[in-house]
Design a protein around this motif. Sequence first.
Motif, PDB file in Angstrom:
ATOM      1  N   GLU A 137     -42.447  -9.879  13.714  1.00 57.99           N
ATOM      2  CA  GLU A 137     -41.857  -8.106  13.107  1.00 57.99           C
ATOM      3  C   GLU A 137     -42.509  -7.487  12.422  1.00 57.99           C
ATOM      4  N   THR A 138     -42.678  -7.955  11.476  1.00 63.67           N
ATOM      5  CA  THR A 138     -43.768  -7.960  10.320  1.00 63.67           C
ATOM      6  C   THR A 138     -45.282  -7.859  10.786  1.00 63.67           C
ATOM      7  N   GLY A 139     -45.239  -9.302  11.403  1.00 63.41           N
ATOM      8  CA  GLY A 139     -46.821  -9.111  12.097  1.00 63.41           C
ATOM      9  C   GLY A 139     -47.213  -8.289  13.126  1.00 63.41           C
ATOM     10  N   ALA A 140     -46.193  -7.608  13.802  1.00 61.42           N
ATOM     11  CA  ALA A 140     -46.214  -6.638  14.957  1.00 61.42           C
ATOM     12  C   ALA A 140     -46.654  -5.162  13.652  1.00 61.42           C
ATOM     13  N   ARG A 141     -45.834  -4.948  12.876  1.00 59.86           N
ATOM     14  CA  ARG A 141     -46.198  -3.817  12.628  1.00 59.86           C
ATOM     15  C   ARG A 141     -47.727  -4.084  11.324  1.00 59.86           C
ATOM     16  N   PHE A 142     -47.882  -4.898  11.171  1.00 57.60           N
ATOM     17  CA  PHE A 142     -49.437  -4.580  10.835  1.00 57.60           C
ATOM     18  C   PHE A 142     -50.575  -4.772  11.645  1.00 57.60           C
ATOM     19  N   HIS A 143     -50.578  -5.549  13.220  1.00 55.14           N
ATOM     20  CA  HIS A 143     -50.939  -4.702  14.211  1.00 55.14           C
ATOM     21  C   HIS A 143     -50.907  -3.360  14.466  1.00 55.14           C
ATOM     22  N   TYR A 144     -49.996  -2.737  14.534  1.00 57.48           N
ATOM     23  CA  TYR A 144     -49.502  -1.690  14.727  1.00 57.48           C
ATOM     24  C   TYR A 144     -50.277  -0.712  14.278  1.00 57.48           C
ATOM     25  N   LEU A 330     -48.339  -1.458   4.695  1.00 57.13           N
ATOM     26  CA  LEU A 330     -48.367   0.130   4.960  1.00 57.13           C
ATOM     27  C   LEU A 330     -48.055   0.034   4.856  1.00 57.13           C
ATOM     28  N   SER A 331     -46.567  -0.198   5.283  1.00 58.93           N
ATOM     29  CA  SER A 331     -44.675   0.170   4.828  1.00 58.93           C
ATOM     30  C   SER A 331     -44.477   0.115   3.535  1.00 58.93           C
ATOM     31  N   ARG A 332     -44.673  -0.668   3.089  1.00 56.68           N
ATOM     32  CA  ARG A 332     -44.056  -0.427   1.940  1.00 56.68           C
ATOM     33  C   ARG A 332     -44.672  -2.077   1.254  1.00 56.68           C
ATOM     34  N   LYS A 333     -44.173  -1.538  -0.331  1.00 56.88           N
ATOM     35  CA  LYS A 333     -44.761  -2.703  -0.746  1.00 56.88           C
ATOM     36  C   LYS A 333     -43.406  -3.283  -1.525  1.00 56.88           C
ATOM     37  N   PRO A 334     -43.187  -4.617  -0.746  1.00 54.81           N
ATOM     38  CA  PRO A 334     -41.953  -6.148  -0.952  1.00 54.81           C
ATOM     39  C   PRO A 334     -42.195  -6.317  -2.541  1.00 54.81           C
ATOM     40  N   PRO A 335     -40.963  -6.513  -3.474  1.00 49.83           N
ATOM     41  CA  PRO A 335     -41.627  -7.748  -4.381  1.00 49.83           C
ATOM     42  C   PRO A 335     -41.011  -8.971  -4.100  1.00 49.83           C
ATOM     43  N   PHE A 469     -19.129  -6.888  -1.013  1.00 50.16           N
ATOM     44  CA  PHE A 469     -17.838  -5.909  -1.558  1.00 50.16           C
ATOM     45  C   PHE A 469     -17.636  -4.984  -1.817  1.00 50.16           C
ATOM     46  N   ASN A 470     -16.589  -3.604  -1.728  1.00 46.87           N
ATOM     47  CA  ASN A 470     -15.678  -2.803  -2.395  1.00 46.87           C
ATOM     48  C   ASN A 470     -17.607  -1.679  -2.197  1.00 46.87           C
ATOM     49  N   SER A 471     -18.603  -1.984  -1.846  1.00 44.67           N
ATOM     50  CA  SER A 471     -19.096  -0.805  -1.562  1.00 44.67           C
ATOM     51  C   SER A 471     -20.045  -0.825  -0.664  1.00 44.67           C
ATOM     52  N   ALA A 472     -20.263   0.231   0.157  1.00 43.44           N
ATOM     53  CA  ALA A 472     -21.673  -0.311   1.068  1.00 43.44           C
ATOM     54  C   ALA A 472     -22.847  -0.264   0.885  1.00 43.44           C
ATOM     55  N   ARG A 473     -24.346  -1.154   0.892  1.00 42.16           N
ATOM     56  CA  ARG A 473     -25.148  -1.356   0.752  1.00 42.16           C
ATOM     57  C   ARG A 473     -26.748  -0.894   2.262  1.00 42.16           C
ATOM     58  N   SER A 474     -27.160  -0.137   1.965  1.00 43.76           N
ATOM     59  CA  SER A 474     -28.040   0.459   2.518  1.00 43.76           C
ATOM     60  C   SER A 474     -29.449  -0.621   2.262  1.00 43.76           C
ATOM     61  N   TRP A 475     -29.578  -1.482   4.225  1.00 45.39           N
ATOM     62  CA  TRP A 475     -30.178  -3.186   3.249  1.00 45.39           C
ATOM     63  C   TRP A 475     -31.950  -2.118   3.614  1.00 45.39           C
ATOM     64  N   SER A 476     -32.558  -2.666   2.916  1.00 46.78           N
ATOM     65  CA  SER A 476     -33.852  -2.235   2.858  1.00 46.78           C
ATOM     66  C   SER A 476     -34.803  -2.672   3.910  1.00 46.78           C
ATOM     67  N   ARG A 477     -35.437  -2.836   4.386  1.00 47.82           N
ATOM     68  CA  ARG A 477     -36.803  -3.570   4.947  1.00 47.82           C
ATOM     69  C   ARG A 477     -37.076  -5.034   4.105  1.00 47.82           C
ATOM     70  N   GLU A 478     -36.905  -4.632   3.177  1.00 43.91           N
ATOM     71  CA  GLU A 478     -37.571  -5.433   1.848  1.00 43.91           C
ATOM     72  C   GLU A 478     -36.190  -6.979   2.553  1.00 43.91           C
ATOM     73  N   ASP A 479     -35.147  -6.044   2.153  1.00 44.89           N
ATOM     74  CA  ASP A 479     -34.030  -7.481   2.092  1.00 44.89           C
ATOM     75  C   ASP A 479     -33.878  -8.193   3.501  1.00 44.89           C
ATOM     76  N   VAL A 480     -34.223  -7.216   4.734  1.00 42.29           N
ATOM     77  CA  VAL A 480     -34.406  -8.102   5.807  1.00 42.29           C
ATOM     78  C   VAL A 480     -35.835  -9.081   6.001  1.00 42.29           C
ATOM     79  N   LEU A 481     -36.791  -8.805   5.150  1.00 41.55           N
ATOM     80  CA  LEU A 481     -37.435  -9.861   5.188  1.00 41.55           C
ATOM     81  C   LEU A 481     -37.587 -10.431   4.137  1.00 41.55           C
ATOM     82  N   PHE A 482     -36.439 -10.519   3.400  1.00 48.48           N
ATOM     83  CA  PHE A 482     -36.476 -11.820   2.262  1.00 48.48           C
ATOM     84  C   PHE A 482     -35.217 -12.415   2.910  1.00 48.48           C
TER      85      PHE A 482
END
Length: 962
Positions: A137-144, A330-335, A469-482
């Motif tokens: 998925e990330t490789g495709a993003r670079f190609h796009y 180009l889409s984000r700068k993941p630490p 738990f307890n509070s919702a979290r918006s998963w970022s692309r960085e989270d998905v990549l990790f």
Amino acid sequence: MNEALQRIEHCARRHPYLAKQLFERLEQEAHAGKDVKNALNALIRRFFIEERLGSASNLSDTLLAGLQQAEAHNLPYQAGKLMLCLGRVRYTEGIYKESIRYWTRCIDLCKITHDTEVQIEARIGLGQIYDALGDWETGARFHYDAGKLLEKFDRPYLKSKQAINLGVNSLNMGQIELAHDLFTQARQQAERGGIKEYIAEAHWHLGTIAQRLGQTEEALIEIETATRLAKSCGYEWLLGMAANSLGAIHSEQGNLETAIEVFLDALEHAERIGSRHQRAHCCDALSHLYERQGEPLKALDYARRHHQINAEIAELTVVDKFRELREYDLSRKPPVELLLDLSSDSQLEEKNVSEALHHIAHEAQAILQVDCVSIWLREEDPSKLHCAVANAGIVLPFKEGECIQQSQYLKYFQVVQALQTPNAAHDVRLHPAAQELNQLYLGCNLASILEVSVRMHGTQIGLISFANFNSARSWSREDVLFGSHIANLIQQVLSHDEYKQAQNKLENRVNERTKELQQQTELLRTAHNNIFILSELGREITSQLNRESIMSTLYHHVVRLMPAEAFSIGIYKPEQDTIDFPCNIVNGKSQKPYQRDMHDPDLLSVWCIKHRREIYINDIREDYIHYIGFEGLDKLTSREAYHEGDARFEPLSFIYAPLIIKGRILGLISVQSAKVHAFERMHVDMLTTLAAYTAVAFDNADTYQQLSSAQQLLMSKEKLAALGALVAGIAHEINTPLGNCLLTSTALKEQSNRFLKQLEDGTLKRSGLNQFTTALSDANDMLTRNLLTASELVSSFKQVSVDQTSQQRREFNLQKTSQEIIRTMQGRINKQGHTLEIEIPDEIVIDSYPGPYGQVITNFINNALIHGFEGIENGLMKLRAEQIGADYIRIEFSDNGRGIKPEHLRRIFDPFFTTKLGQGGSGLGMNIVHNIVNDLLAGTIEVESEVDHGTRITLVLPTHPA
């Protein structure tokens, strides 16, 4: 100099070796003339030729020296291109860390120089690194992203390259149609620009798609085309990849020797061009091939070499493999720094599987800053998920080592099975299996969850879940990549453990080989026996002409051959759009017939009929989604099929086989079991074979029934025709005596009138009275004689009609019965000017069937009149009979007509054979005669004939048939 470079580059694809020499000569001349710029330009062009020829790694030192020269002489354009070249060399060698460093520096420099085309190639390269690491998925993003930059240019070379890499992404993400379109587009762009290496590569990728779809011939055509084009332009890398594909095809086809030879050549080629990945792939393939060929020592040797090469690649690439990508997404700068320690931890391979997974889960909780990390792996039973690790700061409702069942978490298992890309549920309430997840995490107040599939060898083996738990979290692309990379680490740990286990297994196989060969011999013997059994069953089934007996025979053999607790046969009724099940047997007990509606998509039987394919299900709870919807689980059996008080059968394993003949689908056969994995593939093949035999048997039975009905109808018509002839004969024969009576009564009336007139006038004389009384006496004699004749005819005709319209057995005089039969035909015989002589002794009496006997004689006379005497006048027929001992009589019917041709004589008893087709002949007459004589009268019949010399038919009949 620039013009010379352009002229050489123009012919470089047609004559790569000549162009390489010319570029090298120009490079030397430029260096001699202190023209560093053109020397580097020539070097860069030479590199691209060397890369296609598979020898680019030989230029590594020269390229480094050239980069130093470009930096020293302030040549940024040349420096950027040299960085691009060095990155490609290191990528081919599998040293991703250095290729990332060169390509990221190249992008930085190109931003300053605005050399967008080089920047595009570098970005495509970074995408290829993600592809190599399995993050499609990330490789495709670079190609796009590269494609967006490419919109400003019309460069077939770059467009074909970008389309090829996007096609690889799509193919690995399961989007086969999109991948096919992209490779086709790449080929068209390459053809437009005359880029032979990418034309060849596009053909190769199209061949791999055809191979994946099982289209072996098309795959071979595409791969051979790619090989031919690659050879023509010296594209060495592709020659190795195409060889790997050919080897895989030969392996699938069972051509092990050829496959080994191809992979050995490919391995030598990979070593020559310095491609570690191709070497690793070849060693892995050779290990499996030698194992299949029964050479475990060679298999073990190549398995070790495969492991060693992978270790080299890991050592060169795992450490720091993401660090320098950070600034160039180009889409984000993941630490990504937090992943480095975990990725480079050598203890992961040293620990056992459990310790390594616990270590990954512990570190992953800190990296993603989540409340819980759990790792779930599949058991041998696919309906269970085993909790291998549960790492959380609170007490969880499930513990490590526990299993969850598919029957308890059906929807969640469906989500897991369909998990191709990470599933990020920011709000767990929107998760497809929210209710079951809340039950699984009961009391934890689950708010958000991220699920990533863990795969090995292309198959899902489990998943890793990150929960908040307890509070919702918006998963970022960085989270998905990790999460994806952590899942890859789990896969590496499990692969390493699998490798160690496989190595042990290979060593054990040396001692087990003899036992395996014995088992294989036994399997071959069993398969041979099964083929023999199925052949015998096929003959038995197809020899029957009644559907009930066919179904009964099939049931008794099926339950003997396989563990079928339930057996049913469905008959497809297209005119009603239904499937009728007349045969439905559960545990040896026949149940009631029932019906299925073809418009219901949630029925396995409907799927089988519509798709004309067999169904093989080992566990309906897992496999139903391939055939029916969730609602179909309640329709696996029909309630209306069971007798009152009988428990409903709950099947888990199924085989459905369609009944197909000549493209028509007649129905299906189904076997079911209440156990999972009750059936094997062998049972599917056996039931499919039996279904083919059954379809033939059903078709034969239907055809036989239709022919029987048609024959009965035609026989009825024949009887009606005979009855009509009988009525015509009666009318003709009785007309003569009745006409005489009418003439006599008319003459008598006239004489009576004359006598009464003479009496009234007084002119009556004695002579007149005597004359009147004499005439009256003669008239009475005439009337009495003719009326007696008519009465006898009526009695005779009445007996013949009764005999010919019934099949009652009685004792009768052969001569008298024959005369009565002939008398019904006499008018027709006389009218056509022919004669029939009868020579039957008066004393022959038999106990048989006069009606069918009369039908036979009538048919002989009809055939003589219609066929034998066609175009002949004054024909003569003879009917003779004689006693043969005490138990038999011989009856001979002959004529002096035209006779029968030899080719017609051979077929005289065939049903529907007639020489008067379309002229009133049915072709059933002599067939009916043959059946009556042989079956009902228990006799024999022979026909002798010679053209223009007449025909003789001989019957031998018992006087008292059994």
